[in-house]
Write a protein that holds these residues in place. Structure first.
Motif, PDB file in Angstrom:
ATOM      1  N   TYR A  54       0.817  -1.213   0.000  1.00 34.76           N
ATOM      2  CA  TYR A  54       0.000   0.000   0.000  1.00 34.76           C
ATOM      3  C   TYR A  54       0.850   1.263   0.000  1.00 34.76           C
ATOM      4  O   TYR A  54       0.408   2.314  -0.454  1.00 34.76           O
ATOM      5  CB  TYR A  54      -0.919   0.037   1.230  1.00 34.76           C
ATOM      6  CG  TYR A  54      -2.154  -0.801   1.084  1.00 34.76           C
ATOM      7  CD1 TYR A  54      -3.371  -0.223   0.785  1.00 34.76           C
ATOM      8  CD2 TYR A  54      -2.106  -2.177   1.252  1.00 34.76           C
ATOM      9  CE1 TYR A  54      -4.517  -0.984   0.659  1.00 34.76           C
ATOM     10  CE2 TYR A  54      -3.240  -2.951   1.130  1.00 34.76           C
ATOM     11  CZ  TYR A  54      -4.437  -2.349   0.835  1.00 34.76           C
ATOM     12  OH  TYR A  54      -5.562  -3.107   0.702  1.00 34.76           O
TER      13      TYR A  54
ATOM     14  N   ARG B 199      -4.407   2.958  -1.679  1.00 31.60           N
ATOM     15  CA  ARG B 199      -4.674   3.768  -0.490  1.00 31.60           C
ATOM     16  C   ARG B 199      -6.011   4.492  -0.616  1.00 31.60           C
ATOM     17  O   ARG B 199      -6.800   4.517   0.334  1.00 31.60           O
ATOM     18  CB  ARG B 199      -3.556   4.780  -0.268  1.00 31.60           C
ATOM     19  CG  ARG B 199      -2.312   4.159   0.288  1.00 31.60           C
ATOM     20  CD  ARG B 199      -1.222   5.181   0.492  1.00 31.60           C
ATOM     21  NE  ARG B 199      -0.317   4.649   1.487  1.00 31.60           N
ATOM     22  CZ  ARG B 199       0.387   5.385   2.302  1.00 31.60           C
ATOM     23  NH1 ARG B 199       0.326   6.686   2.242  1.00 31.60           N
ATOM     24  NH2 ARG B 199       1.178   4.825   3.179  1.00 31.60           N
ATOM     25  N   LEU B 200      -6.259   5.087  -1.764  1.00 31.82           N
ATOM     26  CA  LEU B 200      -7.529   5.772  -1.965  1.00 31.82           C
ATOM     27  C   LEU B 200      -8.702   4.800  -1.948  1.00 31.82           C
ATOM     28  O   LEU B 200      -9.776   5.124  -1.435  1.00 31.82           O
ATOM     29  CB  LEU B 200      -7.512   6.568  -3.269  1.00 31.82           C
ATOM     30  CG  LEU B 200      -6.659   7.837  -3.249  1.00 31.82           C
ATOM     31  CD1 LEU B 200      -6.628   8.486  -4.618  1.00 31.82           C
ATOM     32  CD2 LEU B 200      -7.169   8.811  -2.203  1.00 31.82           C
TER      33      LEU B 200
ATOM     34  N   ASN C  29       3.455   2.496  -1.598  1.00 30.57           N
ATOM     35  CA  ASN C  29       3.777   3.199  -2.844  1.00 30.57           C
ATOM     36  C   ASN C  29       2.659   3.131  -3.867  1.00 30.57           C
ATOM     37  O   ASN C  29       2.870   3.474  -5.019  1.00 30.57           O
ATOM     38  CB  ASN C  29       5.066   2.623  -3.438  1.00 30.57           C
ATOM     39  CG  ASN C  29       6.233   2.819  -2.496  1.00 30.57           C
ATOM     40  OD1 ASN C  29       6.346   3.839  -1.835  1.00 30.57           O
ATOM     41  ND2 ASN C  29       7.087   1.814  -2.412  1.00 30.57           N
ATOM     42  N   ASN C  30       1.486   2.700  -3.459  1.00 28.53           N
ATOM     43  CA  ASN C  30       0.373   2.552  -4.390  1.00 28.53           C
ATOM     44  C   ASN C  30      -0.769   3.484  -3.962  1.00 28.53           C
ATOM     45  O   ASN C  30      -1.571   3.156  -3.093  1.00 28.53           O
ATOM     46  CB  ASN C  30      -0.098   1.097  -4.418  1.00 28.53           C
ATOM     47  CG  ASN C  30      -1.022   0.828  -5.571  1.00 28.53           C
ATOM     48  OD1 ASN C  30      -1.673   1.725  -6.085  1.00 28.53           O
ATOM     49  ND2 ASN C  30      -1.086  -0.432  -5.968  1.00 28.53           N
ATOM     50  N   LYS C  31      -0.812   4.639  -4.605  1.00 27.79           N
ATOM     51  CA  LYS C  31      -1.810   5.657  -4.260  1.00 27.79           C
ATOM     52  C   LYS C  31      -3.231   5.148  -4.515  1.00 27.79           C
ATOM     53  O   LYS C  31      -4.146   5.436  -3.742  1.00 27.79           O
ATOM     54  CB  LYS C  31      -1.546   6.914  -5.075  1.00 27.79           C
ATOM     55  CG  LYS C  31      -2.485   8.040  -4.786  1.00 27.79           C
ATOM     56  CD  LYS C  31      -2.161   9.244  -5.647  1.00 27.79           C
ATOM     57  CE  LYS C  31      -3.196  10.313  -5.471  1.00 27.79           C
ATOM     58  NZ  LYS C  31      -2.972  11.452  -6.341  1.00 27.79           N
ATOM     59  N   ASP C  32      -3.411   4.374  -5.574  1.00 27.24           N
ATOM     60  CA  ASP C  32      -4.747   3.868  -5.897  1.00 27.24           C
ATOM     61  C   ASP C  32      -5.280   2.933  -4.814  1.00 27.24           C
ATOM     62  O   ASP C  32      -6.458   2.994  -4.454  1.00 27.24           O
ATOM     63  CB  ASP C  32      -4.741   3.150  -7.251  1.00 27.24           C
ATOM     64  CG  ASP C  32      -4.495   4.104  -8.401  1.00 27.24           C
ATOM     65  OD1 ASP C  32      -4.827   5.305  -8.256  1.00 27.24           O
ATOM     66  OD2 ASP C  32      -3.975   3.655  -9.436  1.00 27.24           O
TER      67      ASP C  32
END
Length: 135
Positions: free
Chosen positions: A69, A76-77, A71-74
């Motif tokens: 999670y 996290r959102l 480095n993965n903005k998607d």
């Protein structure tokens, strides 16, 4: 500032959980309204569902800081969106529990109190992460 998505995300992240955190003050009265056959002391004790929900939400929020999670903005959102949608659904469920039809649908005081405890715990679980983790 008002057109910034970040402003609204952080604003929701702080205002909604603050309301959820303070809801245990009025939740005891809500239990009395929904389940009039329960004692005041039991209704007050059932408000611990909020505290347990907060603890569960914080424990569940650990995945937000895991490597997949981080480095993965998607992802996290998506995690935050899922929390907001679930909290909204639980809030709607609590609002429906205040209706007079609810006592006809679930005639037992214990069942009605259990449903309210479950919904309030789910709501605070979903909101606790945003309140304590988002700056």
């Amino acid at each position: 500032v008002l057109t910034s998505r970040l402003f609204w995300l952080v604003g929701l992240a702080h205002s909604a959980p603050f309301l959820a955190r303070t809801c245990d003050r009025v939740l005891g009265s809500f239990y009395l309204h929904v389940s009039s056959g329960l004692s005041r002391s039991l209704c007050g004790g059932l408000t611990t569902s909020c505290t347990l929900g907060f603890i569960h939400g914080l424990a569940r929020g650990r995945i937000f800081h895991q490597d997949e999670y981080k480095n993965n903005k998607d992802k996290r959102l998506a995690f935050l969106r899922q929390n907001y949608w679930t909290a909204g659904a639980a809030s709607l469920g609590l609002a429906l529990c205040a209706g007079s039809w609810f006592s006809r649908w679930a005639p037992s005081d214990t069942i009605r109190a259990g449903i309210v405890a479950l919904l309030s715990g789910i709501m605070t679980s979903c909101m606790s992460f945003q309140f304590y983790q988002i700056p």
